[in-house]
Motif scaffolding. Structure first.
Motif, PDB file in Angstrom:
ATOM      1  N   ASP A   1     102.346  55.598  65.435  1.00  0.00           N
ATOM      2  CA  ASP A   1     102.340  55.182  63.981  1.00  0.00           C
ATOM      3  C   ASP A   1     102.266  53.480  63.944  1.00  0.00           C
ATOM      4  OD1 ASP A   1     102.221  57.724  63.289  1.00  0.00           O
ATOM      5  OD2 ASP A   1     104.584  57.877  63.166  1.00  0.00           O
ATOM      6  N   LEU A   2     102.880  52.991  64.615  1.00  0.00           N
ATOM      7  CA  LEU A   2     102.824  51.344  64.600  1.00  0.00           C
ATOM      8  C   LEU A   2     101.615  50.818  64.895  1.00  0.00           C
ATOM      9  CD1 LEU A   2     106.379  50.594  66.146  1.00  0.00           C
ATOM     10  CD2 LEU A   2     105.751  50.294  63.837  1.00  0.00           C
ATOM     11  N   LEU A   3     100.846  51.292  65.521  1.00  0.00           N
ATOM     12  CA  LEU A   3      99.495  50.892  66.067  1.00  0.00           C
ATOM     13  C   LEU A   3      98.600  51.277  64.842  1.00  0.00           C
ATOM     14  CD1 LEU A   3      98.921  52.101  69.889  1.00  0.00           C
ATOM     15  CD2 LEU A   3      98.394  49.596  68.905  1.00  0.00           C
ATOM     16  N   VAL A   4      98.618  52.460  64.147  1.00  0.00           N
ATOM     17  CA  VAL A   4      97.826  52.676  62.897  1.00  0.00           C
ATOM     18  C   VAL A   4      98.197  51.334  61.888  1.00  0.00           C
ATOM     19  CG1 VAL A   4      97.641  54.379  60.860  1.00  0.00           C
ATOM     20  CG2 VAL A   4      97.722  55.096  63.429  1.00  0.00           C
ATOM     21  N   ASP A   5      99.487  51.363  61.773  1.00  0.00           N
ATOM     22  CA  ASP A   5      99.769  50.466  60.662  1.00  0.00           C
ATOM     23  C   ASP A   5      99.222  48.928  61.029  1.00  0.00           C
ATOM     24  OD1 ASP A   5     101.166  52.312  59.354  1.00  0.00           O
ATOM     25  OD2 ASP A   5     103.165  51.654  60.065  1.00  0.00           O
ATOM     26  N   ALA A   6      99.586  48.753  62.507  1.00  0.00           N
ATOM     27  CA  ALA A   6      98.961  47.179  62.875  1.00  0.00           C
ATOM     28  C   ALA A   6      97.618  47.081  62.875  1.00  0.00           C
ATOM     29  CB  ALA A   6      99.563  47.150  64.095  1.00  0.00           C
ATOM     30  N   TYR A   7      96.891  48.222  62.960  1.00  0.00           N
ATOM     31  CA  TYR A   7      95.353  48.126  63.144  1.00  0.00           C
ATOM     32  C   TYR A   7      94.633  47.533  61.888  1.00  0.00           C
ATOM     33  CZ  TYR A   7      90.460  49.230  64.210  1.00  0.00           C
ATOM     34  OH  TYR A   7      89.308  49.034  64.269  1.00  0.00           O
ATOM     35  N   ASP A   8      95.045  48.022  60.635  1.00  0.00           N
ATOM     36  CA  ASP A   8      94.496  47.522  59.243  1.00  0.00           C
ATOM     37  C   ASP A   8      94.770  46.202  59.217  1.00  0.00           C
ATOM     38  OD1 ASP A   8      93.750  50.156  58.671  1.00  0.00           O
ATOM     39  OD2 ASP A   8      95.892  50.473  57.674  1.00  0.00           O
ATOM     40  N   SER A   9      95.873  45.390  59.611  1.00  0.00           N
ATOM     41  CA  SER A   9      95.996  44.226  59.551  1.00  0.00           C
ATOM     42  C   SER A   9      95.116  43.293  60.551  1.00  0.00           C
ATOM     43  CB  SER A   9      97.582  43.555  59.784  1.00  0.00           C
ATOM     44  OG  SER A   9      98.131  44.365  58.673  1.00  0.00           O
ATOM     45  N   ALA A  10      95.053  43.831  61.717  1.00  0.00           N
ATOM     46  CA  ALA A  10      94.385  43.408  62.810  1.00  0.00           C
ATOM     47  C   ALA A  10      92.685  43.230  62.678  1.00  0.00           C
ATOM     48  CB  ALA A  10      94.439  44.122  64.129  1.00  0.00           C
ATOM     49  N   VAL A  11      92.421  44.230  61.845  1.00  0.00           N
ATOM     50  CA  VAL A  11      90.817  44.253  61.457  1.00  0.00           C
ATOM     51  C   VAL A  11      90.535  43.316  60.721  1.00  0.00           C
ATOM     52  CG1 VAL A  11      89.163  45.621  60.232  1.00  0.00           C
ATOM     53  CG2 VAL A  11      90.299  46.836  62.027  1.00  0.00           C
ATOM     54  N   ARG A  12      91.657  42.979  59.651  1.00  0.00           N
ATOM     55  CA  ARG A  12      91.366  41.851  58.699  1.00  0.00           C
ATOM     56  C   ARG A  12      91.242  40.671  59.276  1.00  0.00           C
ATOM     57  NH1 ARG A  12      94.455  45.204  55.608  1.00  0.00           N
ATOM     58  NH2 ARG A  12      96.189  44.131  55.913  1.00  0.00           N
ATOM     59  N   TRP A  13      92.297  40.345  60.037  1.00  0.00           N
ATOM     60  CA  TRP A  13      92.694  39.230  60.965  1.00  0.00           C
ATOM     61  C   TRP A  13      90.997  38.883  62.024  1.00  0.00           C
ATOM     62  CZ3 TRP A  13      97.579  38.016  63.789  1.00  0.00           C
ATOM     63  CH2 TRP A  13      97.683  36.695  64.312  1.00  0.00           C
ATOM     64  N   ALA A  14      90.606  40.095  62.495  1.00  0.00           N
ATOM     65  CA  ALA A  14      89.615  39.800  63.333  1.00  0.00           C
ATOM     66  C   ALA A  14      88.401  39.562  62.517  1.00  0.00           C
ATOM     67  CB  ALA A  14      89.496  41.158  64.219  1.00  0.00           C
ATOM     68  N   ALA A  15      88.231  40.159  61.484  1.00  0.00           N
ATOM     69  CA  ALA A  15      87.047  39.848  60.605  1.00  0.00           C
ATOM     70  C   ALA A  15      87.070  38.467  60.483  1.00  0.00           C
ATOM     71  CB  ALA A  15      87.055  40.684  59.567  1.00  0.00           C
ATOM     72  N   ASP A  16      88.198  37.923  59.821  1.00  0.00           N
ATOM     73  CA  ASP A  16      88.293  36.426  59.526  1.00  0.00           C
ATOM     74  C   ASP A  16      87.906  35.491  60.488  1.00  0.00           C
ATOM     75  OD1 ASP A  16      88.865  34.332  57.411  1.00  0.00           O
ATOM     76  OD2 ASP A  16      90.688  34.041  58.907  1.00  0.00           O
TER      77      ASP A  16
END
Length: 154
Positions: free
Chosen positions: A101-116
């Protein structure tokens, strides 16, 4: 309305509470605020783990989607974040069952950061985390095409 020590000086309150606990003077302890602080400590551990997972996922995504930019610095970040995640899980093993569950939550933030950081659009990354928790924590796991000396930068 007078403020409590907790409201005026959290540090002093915490030192006094610790002293009262050590002395066994339980009746004098501000139990309501103590319970809040203990609960807050647990939440902080969870947030720390999620933050480490975000950083780890960002670098896994960058590793996979920008192989030409791979560097020793990225490798060191992956190693360090995995080490810190392992330490947090060792200190708080009750968080292990929450890892997915933490990976699911973290992934959304990670995608935004990685895209940036990559200049890619968020839509270029998978909508859901493509890595299983076991892979994320595995020091030998690297996503994407195999690294060669020609593609690695220092």
């Amino acid at each position: 309305m007078s403020q409590t020590l907790y409201d005026r000086d959290l540090y002093d309150w915490s030192m006094q509470t610790a002293r009262l606990l050590r002395e066994g003077r339980y009746a004098e302890i501000d139990t309501l605020h103590l319970a809040e602080e203990v609960e807050s400590m647990g939440k902080s551990e969870r947030r720390a783990l999620e933050h480490r997972l975000v950083v780890l996922l960002v670098h896994l995504l960058k590793w996979e989607y920008q192989p030409e930019q791979r560097s020793k610095s990225w490798q060191r970040t992956l190693i360090e974040q995995r080490k810190q995640v392992a330490k947090l899980l060792d200190d708080s093993p009750s968080l292990k069952p929450r890892l997915t569950d933490l990976l699911v939550d973290a992934y959304d933030s990670a995608v935004r950061w990685a895209a940036d950081e990559t200049g890619k659009d968020e839509s270029e990354f998978p909508q859901n985390c493509p890595y299983r928790s076991k892979q994320v924590l595995d020091p030998s796991f690297s996503p994407g095409p195999d690294e060669t000396d020609a593609t690695r930068r220092d």
